[in-house]
Every structure is written in structure tokens, then in C-alpha cells.
Design a protein around this motif. Sequence first.
Motif, PDB file in Angstrom:
ATOM      1  N   MET A  48      17.491  21.884  64.765  1.00 40.93           N
ATOM      2  CA  MET A  48      16.798  22.050  66.034  1.00 40.93           C
ATOM      3  C   MET A  48      15.298  22.231  65.826  1.00 40.93           C
ATOM      4  O   MET A  48      14.476  21.688  66.582  1.00 40.93           O
ATOM      5  N   LEU A  49      14.909  22.984  64.805  1.00 42.25           N
ATOM      6  CA  LEU A  49      13.488  23.175  64.537  1.00 42.25           C
ATOM      7  C   LEU A  49      12.786  21.846  64.277  1.00 42.25           C
ATOM      8  O   LEU A  49      11.678  21.602  64.777  1.00 42.25           O
ATOM      9  N   TYR A  50      13.415  20.994  63.487  1.00 41.12           N
ATOM     10  CA  TYR A  50      12.805  19.689  63.212  1.00 41.12           C
ATOM     11  C   TYR A  50      12.611  18.902  64.507  1.00 41.12           C
ATOM     12  O   TYR A  50      11.555  18.303  64.737  1.00 41.12           O
ATOM     13  N   ILE A  52      12.473  20.006  67.785  1.00 47.03           N
ATOM     14  CA  ILE A  52      11.534  20.526  68.787  1.00 47.03           C
ATOM     15  C   ILE A  52      10.090  20.502  68.284  1.00 47.03           C
ATOM     16  O   ILE A  52       9.162  20.302  69.080  1.00 47.03           O
ATOM     17  N   ILE A  53       9.877  20.691  66.992  1.00 47.82           N
ATOM     18  CA  ILE A  53       8.505  20.619  66.471  1.00 47.82           C
ATOM     19  C   ILE A  53       7.993  19.185  66.540  1.00 47.82           C
ATOM     20  O   ILE A  53       6.842  18.940  66.908  1.00 47.82           O
ATOM     21  N   THR A  54       8.851  18.237  66.222  1.00 46.83           N
ATOM     22  CA  THR A  54       8.446  16.830  66.251  1.00 46.83           C
ATOM     23  C   THR A  54       8.162  16.353  67.671  1.00 46.83           C
ATOM     24  O   THR A  54       7.168  15.659  67.919  1.00 46.83           O
ATOM     25  N   THR A  55       9.020  16.732  68.612  1.00 45.49           N
ATOM     26  CA  THR A  55       8.884  16.213  69.978  1.00 45.49           C
ATOM     27  C   THR A  55       7.873  16.974  70.821  1.00 45.49           C
ATOM     28  O   THR A  55       7.171  16.376  71.649  1.00 45.49           O
ATOM     29  N   LEU A  56       7.794  18.286  70.637  1.00 47.65           N
ATOM     30  CA  LEU A  56       6.922  19.096  71.489  1.00 47.65           C
ATOM     31  C   LEU A  56       5.603  19.475  70.817  1.00 47.65           C
ATOM     32  O   LEU A  56       4.684  19.936  71.489  1.00 47.65           O
ATOM     33  N   GLY A  57       5.521  19.269  69.522  1.00 52.46           N
ATOM     34  CA  GLY A  57       4.285  19.581  68.805  1.00 52.46           C
ATOM     35  C   GLY A  57       3.049  18.897  69.382  1.00 52.46           C
ATOM     36  O   GLY A  57       2.002  19.540  69.546  1.00 52.46           O
ATOM     37  N   PRO A  58       3.134  17.609  69.715  1.00 46.31           N
ATOM     38  CA  PRO A  58       1.956  16.935  70.278  1.00 46.31           C
ATOM     39  C   PRO A  58       1.503  17.504  71.621  1.00 46.31           C
ATOM     40  O   PRO A  58       0.359  17.283  72.040  1.00 46.31           O
ATOM     41  N   ILE A  59       2.382  18.225  72.307  1.00 45.15           N
ATOM     42  CA  ILE A  59       2.028  18.790  73.615  1.00 45.15           C
ATOM     43  C   ILE A  59       1.415  20.173  73.480  1.00 45.15           C
ATOM     44  O   ILE A  59       0.333  20.437  74.014  1.00 45.15           O
ATOM     45  N   SER A  60       2.089  21.069  72.770  1.00 41.17           N
ATOM     46  CA  SER A  60       1.640  22.471  72.740  1.00 41.17           C
ATOM     47  C   SER A  60       1.244  22.976  71.361  1.00 41.17           C
ATOM     48  O   SER A  60       0.715  24.073  71.234  1.00 41.17           O
ATOM     49  N   GLY A  61       1.504  22.179  70.324  1.00 41.84           N
ATOM     50  CA  GLY A  61       1.285  22.668  68.968  1.00 41.84           C
ATOM     51  C   GLY A  61       2.545  23.240  68.356  1.00 41.84           C
ATOM     52  O   GLY A  61       2.570  23.577  67.171  1.00 41.84           O
ATOM     53  N   ALA A  62       3.595  23.377  69.159  1.00 39.70           N
ATOM     54  CA  ALA A  62       4.917  23.819  68.686  1.00 39.70           C
ATOM     55  C   ALA A  62       4.871  25.160  67.978  1.00 39.70           C
ATOM     56  O   ALA A  62       5.322  25.288  66.844  1.00 39.70           O
ATOM     57  N   HIS A  63       4.368  26.192  68.673  1.00 43.82           N
ATOM     58  CA  HIS A  63       4.394  27.539  68.094  1.00 43.82           C
ATOM     59  C   HIS A  63       5.797  28.125  68.170  1.00 43.82           C
ATOM     60  O   HIS A  63       6.369  28.516  67.159  1.00 43.82           O
ATOM     61  N   PHE A  64       6.331  28.259  69.373  1.00 41.78           N
ATOM     62  CA  PHE A  64       7.664  28.812  69.638  1.00 41.78           C
ATOM     63  C   PHE A  64       7.848  30.191  69.001  1.00 41.78           C
ATOM     64  O   PHE A  64       8.983  30.591  68.721  1.00 41.78           O
ATOM     65  N   ASN A  65       6.760  30.904  68.789  1.00 45.62           N
ATOM     66  CA  ASN A  65       6.810  32.137  68.000  1.00 45.62           C
ATOM     67  C   ASN A  65       5.524  32.926  68.229  1.00 45.62           C
ATOM     68  O   ASN A  65       4.443  32.448  67.874  1.00 45.62           O
ATOM     69  N   PRO A  66       5.589  34.126  68.814  1.00 44.50           N
ATOM     70  CA  PRO A  66       4.378  34.919  69.034  1.00 44.50           C
ATOM     71  C   PRO A  66       3.600  35.223  67.766  1.00 44.50           C
ATOM     72  O   PRO A  66       2.375  35.351  67.800  1.00 44.50           O
ATOM     73  N   ALA A  67       4.287  35.342  66.623  1.00 47.02           N
ATOM     74  CA  ALA A  67       3.585  35.595  65.362  1.00 47.02           C
ATOM     75  C   ALA A  67       2.731  34.391  64.974  1.00 47.02           C
ATOM     76  O   ALA A  67       1.615  34.545  64.458  1.00 47.02           O
ATOM     77  N   VAL A  68       3.236  33.202  65.215  1.00 45.21           N
ATOM     78  CA  VAL A  68       2.475  31.987  64.934  1.00 45.21           C
ATOM     79  C   VAL A  68       1.298  31.870  65.900  1.00 45.21           C
ATOM     80  O   VAL A  68       0.171  31.537  65.505  1.00 45.21           O
ATOM     81  N   THR A  69       1.542  32.160  67.173  1.00 42.94           N
ATOM     82  CA  THR A  69       0.459  32.139  68.157  1.00 42.94           C
ATOM     83  C   THR A  69      -0.619  33.146  67.791  1.00 42.94           C
ATOM     84  O   THR A  69      -1.824  32.853  67.882  1.00 42.94           O
ATOM     85  N   LEU A  70      -0.221  34.337  67.356  1.00 38.12           N
ATOM     86  CA  LEU A  70      -1.178  35.351  66.913  1.00 38.12           C
ATOM     87  C   LEU A  70      -2.006  34.834  65.753  1.00 38.12           C
ATOM     88  O   LEU A  70      -3.238  35.026  65.713  1.00 38.12           O
ATOM     89  N   ALA A  71      -1.369  34.175  64.807  1.00 41.42           N
ATOM     90  CA  ALA A  71      -2.090  33.645  63.645  1.00 41.42           C
ATOM     91  C   ALA A  71      -3.128  32.610  64.069  1.00 41.42           C
ATOM     92  O   ALA A  71      -4.269  32.621  63.590  1.00 41.42           O
ATOM     93  N   PHE A  72      -2.754  31.714  64.970  1.00 41.90           N
ATOM     94  CA  PHE A  72      -3.699  30.702  65.436  1.00 41.90           C
ATOM     95  C   PHE A  72      -4.825  31.332  66.260  1.00 41.90           C
ATOM     96  O   PHE A  72      -5.960  30.841  66.245  1.00 41.90           O
ATOM     97  N   TRP A  73      -4.500  32.415  66.966  1.00 41.71           N
ATOM     98  CA  TRP A  73      -5.541  33.135  67.718  1.00 41.71           C
ATOM     99  C   TRP A  73      -6.549  33.777  66.753  1.00 41.71           C
ATOM    100  O   TRP A  73      -7.756  33.701  66.979  1.00 41.71           O
ATOM    101  N   ILE A  74      -6.071  34.385  65.706  1.00 39.72           N
ATOM    102  CA  ILE A  74      -6.957  34.980  64.705  1.00 39.72           C
ATOM    103  C   ILE A  74      -7.848  33.907  64.078  1.00 39.72           C
ATOM    104  O   ILE A  74      -9.035  34.142  63.811  1.00 39.72           O
TER     105      ILE A  74
END
Length: 216
Positions: A48-50, A52-74
Motif C-alpha cells: 500500500m505504501l508503494y 499511495i506514494i507513487t500515485t499521490l506523491g505528485p499531488i501532496s508530496g505523500a507525507h501521510f505522517n505528521p513526523a514527516v510533515t514536521l521534518a519538511f517544516w523544519i
Amino acid sequence: MIRKYIAEGLGTALLLISVVGSGIMGETLADGNTAIALLANAIATGCMLYVIITTLGPISGAHFNPAVTLAFWIRGEITTRPALGYVAVQIAGGILGVWATHLMFDRTILQSSTTDRASIGLWSSEAIATFGLLFVIFGGLRSRPEAVPTLVALYITGAYWFTSSTSFANPAVSIARSFSDTFAGINPAHAPMFIGIQIVTAIVATGLLARLFSDE
């Protein structure tokens, strides 16, 4: 931004459907063999990760994870308001995904997990799992961006087995899984420690990995 929020919420919901759904199916069919149930859980989640990251990555960056969003914010790659929006829809999407899975398997929709997950080993495992996930993401973006979906899927599939916590590595997943008293659940009283460790690790890892993968 609406499209991005929808992508993040939908992606996180699908992630939890794969985690909880494969946990229920695996446990049901394994007839008490936990190893087989965990294998099914890991493979389904990685697949599933492969996707959703492949299909939705071009739209939102495919974070799906507050820790990842925090890292990109930093890193300054997402501003505060969109980052907060991402976290909100990730958490909401994760919970809705759990409820949809319960409905699909004819389970009580509203549940609270009774699975205890509290020990130094599990907490250290979450630190390692979260660091490893960010290492894979930022290392992949630095060397082969097109391979990130594969790298993340392979990492999480493996981390189910080489971490004692089965690699939650995601605050939204930790929250959502506390709403499921199934194979994938976590006692709501134990989820805050998982979340705290994931967040602290994300902060520390972002600084270290920025130096490791610097262009200089």
C-alpha cells in the motif's frame, strides 16, 4: 491546497486500511501463528505504501505522517499553515480508515485498543524506526527521488520484522491504531509515549540528516 489535503487524508486512510485490515485478515487466517499474521501485515502495508506514494506523491508530496510533515517544516519546505492542515487531515484520515476497516470486516466500528505496548525496548524501537524512515526518505530524495516509493515500502516491510515495536514511526498511525482493538492496536494510554518519541526523533533526525545529505 484542497487537493493536497484530500490526497494526504485519503492516503493516510488507505494506509490504515492496509495496516488494520491485513492485521485482522492475517490473524484470522493464521490460526494462532503470529509470525504468519505479521508477515501478512508487513507485506500488505509495504504494498500500500508503494501505491499511495507513487500515485499521490505528485499531488501532496505523500507525507501521510505528521513526523514527516514536521521534518519538511523544519527544512523550510512547507510553511506552518499547510503543515498544520496536513497533520489534521492525516489524523482524521487515519481514524476514518480504521473505522472503514472495522465496517468492512463486520467489527464494532467504535473501539478502544487493549493491546499494551509500553517498555524501554519498544520506545527505543520507535526512535530507531522513525530515524530510519526519515533516513530513507531524505537519502532517497538526495540520490534517487524516483526510487523513494520503493525505498519507503521496502524499509517499512523490513522494519515490521527488525524492530520490536513493528515500526509505527508515525503519530497519525499511533493515534488511529489506538481506536482498533485488533492485531494492530495499541492501548490509548500507551500511544502518547510512542508519539512523543516519534516527534522528538523527527526533530533530531532532521538536523543530522541535513548535514549527512548536504550538497556541500
